[in-house]
Scaffold this active site. Structure first.
Site, PDB file in Angstrom:
ATOM      1  N   TRP A 185       0.863  -1.189   0.000  1.00 53.54           N
ATOM      2  CA  TRP A 185       0.000   0.000   0.000  1.00 53.54           C
ATOM      3  C   TRP A 185       0.893   1.230   0.000  1.00 53.54           C
ATOM      4  CZ3 TRP A 185      -0.242   3.778   3.981  1.00 53.54           C
ATOM      5  CH2 TRP A 185      -1.075   4.869   3.645  1.00 53.54           C
ATOM      6  N   GLU A 224      -3.062  -2.883  -2.461  1.00 50.34           N
ATOM      7  CA  GLU A 224      -4.176  -2.280  -1.706  1.00 50.34           C
ATOM      8  C   GLU A 224      -4.529  -0.883  -2.196  1.00 50.34           C
ATOM      9  OE1 GLU A 224      -3.355  -1.806   2.472  1.00 50.34           O
ATOM     10  OE2 GLU A 224      -5.407  -1.212   2.948  1.00 50.34           O
ATOM     11  N   LYS A 226      -7.037   2.639  -2.225  1.00 56.00           N
ATOM     12  CA  LYS A 226      -7.598   3.519  -1.202  1.00 56.00           C
ATOM     13  C   LYS A 226      -8.345   4.661  -1.879  1.00 56.00           C
ATOM     14  CE  LYS A 226      -6.119   6.104   2.829  1.00 56.00           C
ATOM     15  NZ  LYS A 226      -5.412   5.919   4.083  1.00 56.00           N
ATOM     16  N   ASP A 257      -9.554  -3.089   1.809  1.00 56.65           N
ATOM     17  CA  ASP A 257      -9.598  -2.542   3.164  1.00 56.65           C
ATOM     18  C   ASP A 257     -10.995  -1.954   3.309  1.00 56.65           C
ATOM     19  OD1 ASP A 257      -9.520  -0.474   5.233  1.00 56.65           O
ATOM     20  OD2 ASP A 257      -7.369  -0.835   5.331  1.00 56.65           O
ATOM     21  N   HIS A 260     -11.608   1.782   2.914  1.00 50.76           N
ATOM     22  CA  HIS A 260     -11.038   2.478   1.757  1.00 50.76           C
ATOM     23  C   HIS A 260     -12.014   2.743   0.620  1.00 50.76           C
ATOM     24  CE1 HIS A 260      -6.534   1.585   2.726  1.00 50.76           C
ATOM     25  NE2 HIS A 260      -7.189   2.127   3.723  1.00 50.76           N
ATOM     26  N   HIS A 284      -8.520  -6.276   4.599  1.00 51.22           N
ATOM     27  CA  HIS A 284      -8.108  -5.508   5.766  1.00 51.22           C
ATOM     28  C   HIS A 284      -9.401  -5.122   6.451  1.00 51.22           C
ATOM     29  CE1 HIS A 284      -3.747  -3.953   4.965  1.00 51.22           C
ATOM     30  NE2 HIS A 284      -3.820  -5.254   5.104  1.00 51.22           N
ATOM     31  N   ASP A 292     -11.830   7.039   6.606  1.00 52.48           N
ATOM     32  CA  ASP A 292     -11.019   5.852   6.895  1.00 52.48           C
ATOM     33  C   ASP A 292     -10.396   5.994   8.287  1.00 52.48           C
ATOM     34  OD1 ASP A 292      -9.524   3.534   6.588  1.00 52.48           O
ATOM     35  OD2 ASP A 292      -7.900   4.537   5.508  1.00 52.48           O
ATOM     36  N   ASP A 294     -10.262   4.013  10.865  1.00 56.35           N
ATOM     37  CA  ASP A 294      -9.652   2.843  11.503  1.00 56.35           C
ATOM     38  C   ASP A 294     -10.109   2.649  12.937  1.00 56.35           C
ATOM     39  OD1 ASP A 294      -7.925   1.588   9.445  1.00 56.35           O
ATOM     40  OD2 ASP A 294      -7.006   3.574   9.389  1.00 56.35           O
ATOM     41  N   ASP A 324      -6.989  -4.388  10.215  1.00 51.93           N
ATOM     42  CA  ASP A 324      -6.261  -3.131  10.025  1.00 51.93           C
ATOM     43  C   ASP A 324      -7.034  -1.981  10.648  1.00 51.93           C
ATOM     44  OD1 ASP A 324      -4.582  -1.123   9.301  1.00 51.93           O
ATOM     45  OD2 ASP A 324      -5.041  -1.167   7.160  1.00 51.93           O
TER      46      ASP A 324
HETATM   47  C1  RNT Z   1      -3.740   2.720   5.036  1.00 52.48           C
HETATM   48  C2  RNT Z   1      -3.836   1.280   4.711  1.00 52.48           C
HETATM   49  C3  RNT Z   1      -2.695   0.433   5.161  1.00 52.48           C
HETATM   50  C4  RNT Z   1      -2.225   0.777   6.546  1.00 52.48           C
HETATM   51  C5  RNT Z   1      -1.264  -0.198   7.148  1.00 52.48           C
HETATM   52  C6  RNT Z   1      -0.545   0.379   8.306  1.00 52.48           C
HETATM   53  O1  RNT Z   1      -4.882   3.406   4.785  1.00 52.48           O
HETATM   54  O2  RNT Z   1      -5.023   0.774   5.200  1.00 52.48           O
HETATM   55  O3  RNT Z   1      -3.021  -0.904   5.038  1.00 52.48           O
HETATM   56  O4  RNT Z   1      -3.277   0.934   7.428  1.00 52.48           O
HETATM   57  O5  RNT Z   1      -0.443  -0.691   6.188  1.00 52.48           O
HETATM   58 ZN    ZN Z   2      -5.298  -1.348   5.072  1.00 53.45          ZN
END
Ligand code: RNT
Ligand code: ZN
Length: 417
Positions: A185, A224, A226, A257, A260, A284, A292, A294, A324
């Protein structure tokens, strides 16, 4: 909850599920065989051991709850603590900045498998398999563009880094006798719309081709996408369309993810599409709140929809489930354990679904019946099956892990200053 209570509740639940043709023993066996790829970066707010610089690359951790891990030993101890409260055998996903650099500064274009030797040994001793991630954020050369940078010097630096990370992954896979899943990523993008969107995507495509030129047997590549990063809101070079196209064309695994995408977009709906056109899928699992963000994963409709889809597609062998999220506002190990257990609970609920019955209703166009059964399933005693699963795996059932984490906080993490 006593052992006796757990067993009694389980027996009652087992009968209830059996009435729908669902075998709870089979569901438990399947759940026990699903490894989660635990994200090492929940222990220390994505800091790692390379430098003490700030987190960059459009991602952000909020909160300053005491007790973050500061050293490789602390990260390892916290991971083992979390793993001891998560039923089953799992994997550990490392970022490159978590290398065992022995106190020396090892720049990203210098990383070697030897920097992960102690991780490999430690993981083996503790029954964990490793996955890996290249790290292009939090570095003076990160800027807004890494692999898509028109500046050849900077681009080549990141190409070298990523190539070396593939080599590290290959060695990890070989060592553990199981492919290491490497995720790529990068945050590349811009705050405003660039004068030419195509230019950077062409560069990224070329960089990826160069990076993937070597074939390896013991690692698998994931890319990955986003939607956007903080400060890079208008344009993301590695968008979903970009990586989906690249993955489908070049046979690479696309990482989804769950934070994302546009917030009303269904990640669950993408599973059956990717399964048809890309080799496998990497997830993820995260929880976006408005962006995003998290947040710690919890059981919500998005997660349930996703896990149901994995099971309905019978795709467990093709889907890698990684976590993640990063939350520094609460006990970090608590955050780790909640998200992992909730992901497993959602998988269990999906495994307990009477698929045949639902499909029969659908085939006969009995759509009221299909909807009614789906509603009934929501209040079925899946938690009795979960507690029994915990008991069988020698981890605390119900909320008993709360006291366990409190104890660890008092005796270990609170003392970190
Ligand atoms: C970031 C991505 C990525 C990170 C990690 C730390 O938006 O989701 O995967 O969160 O690699
Ligand atoms: Zn991620």
């Amino acid at each position: 909850m006593t052992e006796k209570q757990i067993n009694q509740s389980y027996e009652a639940a087992k009968e209830q599920y059996a009435a729908y043709g669902v075998d709870t023993e089979k569901a438990i066996a399947k759940l026990g065989a699903i490894p989660l790829s635990l994200h090492c970066w929940q222990t220390d707010d994505v800091s790692g051991f390379e430098s003490k610089g700030a987190l960059s690359g459009g991602i952000q951790v909020t909160g300053n709850y005491p007790g973050a891990a500061r050293t490789i030993e602390e990260v390892r101890a916290d991971i083992l603590k979390a793993a001891s409260l998560i039923p089953g055998s799992h994997r550990l996903s490392l970022h490159e900045i978590y290398g065992d650099f022995g106190g020396k500064f090892v720049d990203r274009d210098q990383v070697e498998p030897k920097h992960f030797q102690s991780w490999m040994q430690w993981a083996k001793e503790n029954g964990l398999k490793l996955d890996f991630n290249s790290t292009s954020f939090s570095h003076p050369k990160s800027g807004n563009l890494t692999l898509a940078n028109p500046d050849k010097g900077i681009r080549d630096f990141w190409i070298e880094h990523t190539k070396r990370c593939r080599k590290v992954s290959e060695e990890m896979g070989k060592y553990q006798g199981d492919p290491c899943i490497m995720n790529l990523w990068i945050h590349d993008g811009s705050k405003e719309v660039p004068a030419n969107r195509l230019k950077y995507r062409q560069i990224l495509e070329q960089s990826l081709d160069e990076i993937f030129a070597t074939d390896y047997k013991n690692m698998k590549d994931c890319i990955e996408a986003k939607l956007f990063g903080i400060g890079l809101e208008s344009y993301t070079v590695g968008s979903y369309d970009f990586y989906l196209g690249y993955g489908a064309k070049k046979g690479k695994i696309v990482t989804l993810d769950t934070g994302h995408f546009h917030l009303t977009e269904s990640i669950a709906d993408k599973i059956s599409c990717l399964l048809l056109f890309t080799p496998e899928i990497m997830l993820h699992v995260s929880r976006p709140i408005r962006w995003d963000s998290d947040h710690v994963v919890i059981i919500n409709d998005d997660l349930l929809d996703l896990t149901r889809e994995i099971i309905r597609c019978d795709a467990l062998s093709k889907i890698h489930i990684g976590l993640d999220y990063f939350d520094a506002t609460i006990n970090r190990i608590g955050a780790y354990v909640i998200g992992a257990r909730s992901t497993q609970k959602a998988l269990l609920m999906a495994l307990l679904e009477p698929q045949d019955k639902l499909q029969q209703y659908e085939a006969k166009e009995q759509l009221f019946q299909r909807l009614a059964l789906q509603e009934e399933l929501k209040t079925m005693p899946w938690s009795a099956v979960w507690n029994y699963f915990c008991l069988k795996n020698n981890v605390p059932a119900g909320d008993a892990y709360i006291a366990d984490i409190e104890k660890y906080e008092q005796s270990v993490t609170i003392k970190r200053k």
